[in-house]
Scaffold this motif. Sequence first.
Motif, PDB file in Angstrom:
ATOM      1  N   UNK A  14       0.976  -1.599   0.317  1.00  0.00           N
ATOM      2  CA  UNK A  14      -0.489  -0.191   0.317  1.00  0.00           C
ATOM      3  C   UNK A  14       0.875   1.515   0.176  1.00  0.00           C
ATOM      4  N   UNK A  15       1.902   1.208   1.144  1.00  0.00           N
ATOM      5  CA  UNK A  15       2.807   2.283   0.365  1.00  0.00           C
ATOM      6  C   UNK A  15       3.686   2.714  -0.589  1.00  0.00           C
ATOM      7  N   UNK A  16       3.756   1.094  -0.800  1.00  0.00           N
ATOM      8  CA  UNK A  16       4.135   1.236  -2.754  1.00  0.00           C
ATOM      9  C   UNK A  16       3.437   2.013  -3.537  1.00  0.00           C
ATOM     10  N   UNK A  17       2.604   1.542  -3.348  1.00  0.00           N
ATOM     11  CA  UNK A  17       1.750   2.429  -4.644  1.00  0.00           C
ATOM     12  C   UNK A  17       1.251   3.062  -3.911  1.00  0.00           C
ATOM     13  N   UNK A  18       1.392   4.390  -2.878  1.00  0.00           N
ATOM     14  CA  UNK A  18       1.422   5.647  -3.049  1.00  0.00           C
ATOM     15  C   UNK A  18       2.438   6.450  -3.541  1.00  0.00           C
ATOM     16  N   UNK A  19       3.421   5.867  -3.094  1.00  0.00           N
ATOM     17  CA  UNK A  19       4.370   6.102  -3.685  1.00  0.00           C
ATOM     18  C   UNK A  19       5.118   6.257  -5.222  1.00  0.00           C
ATOM     19  N   UNK A  20       3.886   4.869  -5.596  1.00  0.00           N
ATOM     20  CA  UNK A  20       3.796   5.010  -7.068  1.00  0.00           C
ATOM     21  C   UNK A  20       3.201   5.733  -7.680  1.00  0.00           C
ATOM     22  N   UNK A  29       7.948   8.923   3.032  1.00  0.00           N
ATOM     23  CA  UNK A  29       7.850   7.790   4.460  1.00  0.00           C
ATOM     24  C   UNK A  29       9.215   7.290   5.269  1.00  0.00           C
ATOM     25  N   UNK A  30      10.063   7.968   5.017  1.00  0.00           N
ATOM     26  CA  UNK A  30      11.395   7.952   5.300  1.00  0.00           C
ATOM     27  C   UNK A  30      11.337   8.320   7.009  1.00  0.00           C
ATOM     28  N   UNK A  31      11.352   9.399   6.693  1.00  0.00           N
ATOM     29  CA  UNK A  31      11.001  10.211   8.124  1.00  0.00           C
ATOM     30  C   UNK A  31       9.640   9.844   8.919  1.00  0.00           C
ATOM     31  N   UNK A  32       9.117   9.134   8.284  1.00  0.00           N
ATOM     32  CA  UNK A  32       8.139   8.555   8.931  1.00  0.00           C
ATOM     33  C   UNK A  32       8.176   7.830  10.478  1.00  0.00           C
ATOM     34  N   UNK A  33       8.922   6.309   9.055  1.00  0.00           N
ATOM     35  CA  UNK A  33       8.985   5.618   9.713  1.00  0.00           C
ATOM     36  C   UNK A  33      10.425   5.604  10.885  1.00  0.00           C
ATOM     37  N   UNK A  34      11.574   6.750  10.171  1.00  0.00           N
ATOM     38  CA  UNK A  34      12.300   7.519  11.085  1.00  0.00           C
ATOM     39  C   UNK A  34      11.559   8.035  12.510  1.00  0.00           C
ATOM     40  N   UNK A  35      10.574   8.747  12.599  1.00  0.00           N
ATOM     41  CA  UNK A  35      10.377   9.441  13.651  1.00  0.00           C
ATOM     42  C   UNK A  35       9.335   7.867  14.554  1.00  0.00           C
ATOM     43  N   UNK A  36       8.595   7.047  13.971  1.00  0.00           N
ATOM     44  CA  UNK A  36       8.614   5.998  14.517  1.00  0.00           C
ATOM     45  C   UNK A  36       9.659   5.077  15.737  1.00  0.00           C
ATOM     46  N   UNK A  37      11.167   5.191  14.700  1.00  0.00           N
ATOM     47  CA  UNK A  37      12.146   4.360  15.341  1.00  0.00           C
ATOM     48  C   UNK A  37      12.863   5.092  16.913  1.00  0.00           C
ATOM     49  N   UNK A  38      12.718   6.898  16.471  1.00  0.00           N
ATOM     50  CA  UNK A  38      13.004   7.069  17.613  1.00  0.00           C
ATOM     51  C   UNK A  38      12.198   7.045  18.774  1.00  0.00           C
ATOM     52  N   UNK A  67       8.444  -3.270  -7.327  1.00  0.00           N
ATOM     53  CA  UNK A  67       7.216  -3.721  -6.665  1.00  0.00           C
ATOM     54  C   UNK A  67       6.651  -3.094  -5.406  1.00  0.00           C
ATOM     55  N   UNK A  68       8.448  -2.456  -4.243  1.00  0.00           N
ATOM     56  CA  UNK A  68       7.955  -1.937  -3.512  1.00  0.00           C
ATOM     57  C   UNK A  68       8.857  -0.419  -3.563  1.00  0.00           C
ATOM     58  N   UNK A  69       9.204   0.648  -4.340  1.00  0.00           N
ATOM     59  CA  UNK A  69       9.718   1.714  -4.488  1.00  0.00           C
ATOM     60  C   UNK A  69       8.728   2.230  -3.220  1.00  0.00           C
ATOM     61  N   UNK A  70      10.240   2.732  -2.399  1.00  0.00           N
ATOM     62  CA  UNK A  70      10.146   3.482  -1.799  1.00  0.00           C
ATOM     63  C   UNK A  70       9.698   3.455  -0.030  1.00  0.00           C
ATOM     64  N   UNK A  71       9.381   2.247   0.019  1.00  0.00           N
ATOM     65  CA  UNK A  71       8.760   1.580   1.801  1.00  0.00           C
ATOM     66  C   UNK A  71       9.831   1.745   1.776  1.00  0.00           C
ATOM     67  N   UNK A  72       9.816   2.013   2.837  1.00  0.00           N
ATOM     68  CA  UNK A  72      11.849   1.942   4.544  1.00  0.00           C
ATOM     69  C   UNK A  72      12.193   0.665   5.521  1.00  0.00           C
ATOM     70  N   UNK A  73      12.905   0.235   5.273  1.00  0.00           N
ATOM     71  CA  UNK A  73      12.861  -1.069   5.811  1.00  0.00           C
ATOM     72  C   UNK A  73      14.603  -1.222   5.891  1.00  0.00           C
ATOM     73  N   UNK A  74      13.928  -2.268   7.123  1.00  0.00           N
ATOM     74  CA  UNK A  74      15.612  -2.756   7.735  1.00  0.00           C
ATOM     75  C   UNK A  74      15.827  -4.275   7.674  1.00  0.00           C
ATOM     76  N   UNK A  75      17.166  -4.424   7.603  1.00  0.00           N
ATOM     77  CA  UNK A  75      17.406  -5.912   7.542  1.00  0.00           C
ATOM     78  C   UNK A  75      18.541  -6.304   8.955  1.00  0.00           C
ATOM     79  N   UNK A  76      18.465  -7.498   8.887  1.00  0.00           N
ATOM     80  CA  UNK A  76      19.137  -7.975  10.077  1.00  0.00           C
ATOM     81  C   UNK A  76      20.430  -8.334  10.058  1.00  0.00           C
ATOM     82  N   UNK A  77      20.873  -7.450  11.484  1.00  0.00           N
ATOM     83  CA  UNK A  77      22.400  -7.794  10.965  1.00  0.00           C
ATOM     84  C   UNK A  77      23.027  -8.457  11.370  1.00  0.00           C
ATOM     85  N   UNK A  78      22.542  -9.885  10.696  1.00  0.00           N
ATOM     86  CA  UNK A  78      23.309 -11.037  10.750  1.00  0.00           C
ATOM     87  C   UNK A  78      23.096 -11.565   9.026  1.00  0.00           C
ATOM     88  N   UNK A  79      23.423 -11.293   8.279  1.00  0.00           N
ATOM     89  CA  UNK A  79      23.502 -12.708   6.517  1.00  0.00           C
ATOM     90  C   UNK A  79      23.421 -11.246   5.774  1.00  0.00           C
TER      91      UNK A  79
END
Length: 169
Positions: A14-20, A29-38, A67-79
């Motif tokens: 849904x977020x990607x569709x809004x960006x598209x 979207x990134x600023x919103x995700x960052x505010x939530x992380x903080x 398909x997910x352009x613009x969606x904020x994403x976090x990756x695992x600190x593993x692999x």
Amino acid sequence: MSGFTEYEHYDALGLADLVRRRQISADTLLDTAIARVEARNPSVNAVVMKLYDYGRQAIKAGLPEGPLTGVPFLIKDLSAALAGVPTTRASKFFADAVPAEDSEQVNRLKRAGLVIFGKTNTCELGLSLTCEPQFHGASRNPWDLARISGGSSGGAAAAVGARMLPAAH
């Protein structure tokens, strides 16, 4: 919290569709995700590496059409190796392990248009059923802070459960 107030009503598609459809920008979207992380991360310890400028630079450089352009994403600190960024695997032994290039997994996430802006907590070396590494500390269940989140995706689960973002690695 600032940013896009309807953010939590959307999944990643849904977020990607809004960006598209240009109804919202990837920056917002990134600023919103960052505010939530903080605001939410201090209680759950889901995000162990904040890469906010990395995400901003990716947007500035131009995101691929995926398909997910613009969606904020976090990756695992593993692999998931990110060139120039430590991949600690939640272990002091790997604290200074900095890959020279992105892993194929990260390349594919980027090609999908995701905006990587941090790394999430994981169990040490991915070898436990619980997310309680000595290196980063335990990830807490956002619905019951007396409990921990499980497995190597403990930080990712806590981040999504706390509604920092709709999807994570």
